[in-house]
Write an enzyme that holds these catalytic residues in place. Structure first.
Site, PDB file in Angstrom:
ATOM      1  N   HIS A  86       9.929 -31.709 -32.522  1.00 19.67           N
ATOM      2  CA  HIS A  86      10.206 -33.020 -32.377  1.00 19.67           C
ATOM      3  C   HIS A  86      11.242 -32.761 -31.326  1.00 19.67           C
ATOM      4  O   HIS A  86      11.515 -33.909 -30.700  1.00 19.67           O
ATOM      5  CB  HIS A  86      11.005 -34.106 -33.914  1.00 19.67           C
ATOM      6  CG  HIS A  86       9.676 -34.800 -34.698  1.00 19.67           C
ATOM      7  ND1 HIS A  86       9.159 -35.237 -34.659  1.00 19.67           N
ATOM      8  CD2 HIS A  86       9.726 -33.786 -35.919  1.00 19.67           C
ATOM      9  CE1 HIS A  86       8.121 -36.516 -35.521  1.00 19.67           C
ATOM     10  NE2 HIS A  86       8.993 -34.674 -36.719  1.00 19.67           N
ATOM     11  N   HIS A 132       7.772 -27.725 -37.060  1.00 16.29           N
ATOM     12  CA  HIS A 132       8.485 -28.638 -36.920  1.00 16.29           C
ATOM     13  C   HIS A 132       8.967 -29.967 -35.947  1.00 16.29           C
ATOM     14  O   HIS A 132       9.078 -30.338 -35.881  1.00 16.29           O
ATOM     15  CB  HIS A 132       7.496 -29.476 -38.460  1.00 16.29           C
ATOM     16  CG  HIS A 132       7.373 -31.124 -38.987  1.00 16.29           C
ATOM     17  ND1 HIS A 132       5.964 -30.945 -38.618  1.00 16.29           N
ATOM     18  CD2 HIS A 132       7.970 -31.959 -38.200  1.00 16.29           C
ATOM     19  CE1 HIS A 132       6.134 -33.173 -38.972  1.00 16.29           C
ATOM     20  NE2 HIS A 132       7.503 -32.901 -39.057  1.00 16.29           N
ATOM     21  N   GLU A 133      10.250 -29.664 -37.069  1.00 14.39           N
ATOM     22  CA  GLU A 133      11.255 -30.043 -36.397  1.00 14.39           C
ATOM     23  C   GLU A 133      12.133 -30.016 -34.413  1.00 14.39           C
ATOM     24  O   GLU A 133      12.016 -30.231 -33.895  1.00 14.39           O
ATOM     25  CB  GLU A 133      13.220 -29.267 -36.771  1.00 14.39           C
ATOM     26  CG  GLU A 133      12.610 -30.210 -38.230  1.00 14.39           C
ATOM     27  CD  GLU A 133      12.156 -31.805 -38.546  1.00 14.39           C
ATOM     28  OE1 GLU A 133      12.112 -32.530 -38.108  1.00 14.39           O
ATOM     29  OE2 GLU A 133      11.663 -32.184 -39.591  1.00 14.39           O
ATOM     30  N   GLU A 162       5.542 -37.351 -33.853  1.00 11.90           N
ATOM     31  CA  GLU A 162       5.004 -36.528 -34.857  1.00 11.90           C
ATOM     32  C   GLU A 162       3.442 -35.460 -33.578  1.00 11.90           C
ATOM     33  O   GLU A 162       3.519 -34.956 -34.927  1.00 11.90           O
ATOM     34  CB  GLU A 162       4.439 -38.082 -36.341  1.00 11.90           C
ATOM     35  CG  GLU A 162       3.894 -36.947 -37.424  1.00 11.90           C
ATOM     36  CD  GLU A 162       5.275 -36.452 -38.073  1.00 11.90           C
ATOM     37  OE1 GLU A 162       6.607 -36.373 -37.464  1.00 11.90           O
ATOM     38  OE2 GLU A 162       5.084 -36.130 -38.992  1.00 11.90           O
TER      39      GLU A 162
HETATM   40 ZN    ZN Z   1       8.183 -35.107 -38.274  1.00 17.25          ZN
END
Ligand code: ZN
Length: 516
Positions: A284, A280-281, A310
């Site tokens: 980003h 997830h990170e 996101e």
């Molecule tokens: Zn996030």
């Protein structure tokens, strides 16, 4: 495209000088902001506890400097000189985009009276402590008076920012998702809800079940670390221009070109938490690493919105990272690294376990299907709280009623109900919908990438991610803030943002897994 030329007025020296000064100021603001980000990162990673008071002084000084410079009347004069001039005659040129966005930020900051900003800061700092106590004691009453104050102040804020279009909520939403309109969002979200509620109940009623226990065996932290870092590098996270560290709450912060920091946390009895948290990170981080360094410090070199940010994290975490094709490549390696935990586990069982769907009470622990329902509850409630259709006093009962209706579960107390998130007590109203927008954009962009690039699952099965990443770089990362999110999605995919790609993706994936 160059400004000027035949038939187009040439920008005069005064206008060009004004634009240059705006850009210089914007870059200095970005440098100040990156100093704040670095201090924030350090505070959550390596700062000794004794440093906290001095750190507070440092960040307050930087915040003050940034605010002072951002609201300097000189910025308004410079914008006035450049706007309408030949410098910005092509609306898609970097100069026009920069001026448009610098104006947006300047207006937001200068329209709010200082007294309101201070009152909000006081109210939210008081509410934070009350929220911690209320959540712990499962007692909404401890927070209620402050929450009433905060929603009253947010209503005042919306009135100051209101540009006469749309409803007051839009003015707050605009801070996180520039240009978004709640009436449009409400339509898409309502359709999404109508599709997801029956999907969740079909999954709940399915006879085939995953075995999540296999993810809660012994997963030694040092091995998890190596495995997650290897996967992060494989999908394209550049460790020469980034770091992965350990914190209580995972996050990603882009310090500047060549320096993106991501964090995670490890639990020796939980494989999914850290691994998918890292992906997830990383999503980003890939966005931040993909921004155009030439435009750093100006809107053309910055991310579009929280929703688009996101979309990148969710795409790598869920669409790529929880896919069968991704694990065709990684599962044999996982079995070597976590020999004891995965000895008797098949790829099918593992893939099913990492995709378990289970209606629950807590948003941050929710799976990719039910997660959106948690967000929709919050979107509907905060919109009603802001308009006054719902009284703060009635929030707990309205919350519980929606959870029962959408997710079929009902909190035993407000600590696992309307007190679970920090956002409202922190004055973050209009933030929640960006989580679901991220999921919608991710599915829609991924479908388009697949159309453009051909068989993406085949690439993932052999550990190849460069095609997808290159596509995202070109169509999303390098675009900076050229378009607001809905326009960006429409330009890239040919369609306005819609719930359909996400619904189709989820329905086909989960009907296959759960067998209905
Ligand atoms: Zn996030």
């Amino acid at each position: 495209m160059r400004t000027g030329g035949p038939g187009r007025p040439q920008a005069d020296a005064r206008e060009l000088a004004a634009y240059d000064e705006l850009i210089r100021r914007s870059r200095e603001q970005a440098l100040l902001a990156s100093c704040s980000s670095l201090l924030g990162w350090d505070e959550q990673t390596y700062m000794p506890p004794g440093g906290s008071e001095n750190r507070g002084e440092q960040t307050a000084l930087l915040a003050g400097l940034q605010h002072e410079r951002a609201t300097d009347p000189r910025v308004g004069e410079l914008l006035g000189t450049v706007e309408g001039s030949a410098v910005v005659s092509d609306p898609e040129s970097p100069a026009a985009v920069n001026v448009r966005e610098l104006r947006r930020t300047f207006d937001r900051l200068t329209r709010l009276p200082r007294s309101l900003v201070e009152e909000l800061a006081r109210a939210t700092s008081k509410a934070h402590l009350e929220w911690v106590a209320a959540r712990q004691a499962h007692d909404f009453e401890l927070l209620r008076p402050s929450l009433e104050t905060i929603f009253r102040l947010k209503r005042d804020e919306a009135a100051c920012l209101d540009n006469g279009e749309g409803e007051p909520y839009d003015a707050l939403l605009d801070e996180y998702e520039p240009g978004a309109k709640s009436s449009e969002l409400a339509g898409v979200f309502a359709s999404l809800r109508e599709e997801l509620v029956p999907l969740v109940s079909a999954i709940a009623g399915a006879s085939r079940r995953p075995d999540p226990e296999i993810l809660r065996r012994d997963y030694p932290v040092d091995r998890q670390k190596v495995f997650a870092e290897t996967a992060a590098a494989a999908v394209g996270f550049d460790f020469h221009a980034g770091r992965l560290d350990t914190t209580e709450h995972p996050f990603c912060t882009g310090i500047g070109p060549g320096d993106t920091r991501i964090t995670t946390r490890y639990d020796p009895r939980n494989f999914s938490d850290a691994f998918f948290g890292v992906l997830h990170e990383v999503g980003h981080g890939l966005y931040d690493q993909g921004l155009d360094p030439e435009h750093h410090g100006t809107p053309m070199g910055e991310a579009v919105s929280l929703g688009v940010h996101e979309s990148q994290s969710r795409m790598w975490e869920n669409i790529v990272g929880r896919s069968r094709s991704f694990w065709n490549y990684w599962f044999p390696l996982a079995r070597q690294v976590f020999r004891d935990a995965l000895r008797d586990v098949s790829l099918e069982a593992f893939h099913f376990a990492i995709n378990e769907v289970k209606p629950s009470l807590i948003r941050v622990q929710a799976d990719e299907v039910t997660y959106n329902l948690h967000v929709l509850v919050r979107f509907e409630l905060e919109r009603a709280l802001l308009s006054g259709d719902l009284a703060v006093n009635d929030l707990p009962s309205a919350w519980n009623e929606k959870y029962l209706r959408y997710l079929g579960v009902s909190p035993g107390h407000d600590g696992e109900g309307c007190l679970q998130d920090v956002h409202w007590s922190a004055g973050l109203v209009g933030y929640f919908p960006t989580y679901t927008l991220g999921n919608l954009y991710a599915a829609q962009l991924f479908d388009r990438a697949w159309d453009d690039l051909g068989d993406l699952p085949a690439a993932f099965s052999t550990g190849q991610y460069g095609g997808l990443l290159g596509w995202l770089r070109e169509h999303v990362h390098r675009q900076g803030q050229r378009h607001h999110s809905a326009a960006l999605v429409e330009r890239v995919t040919g369609n306005p943002p819609s719930q359909e790609p996400l619904v189709l993706t989820l329905r086909s994936k989960y009907s296959e897994l759960y067998g209905f």
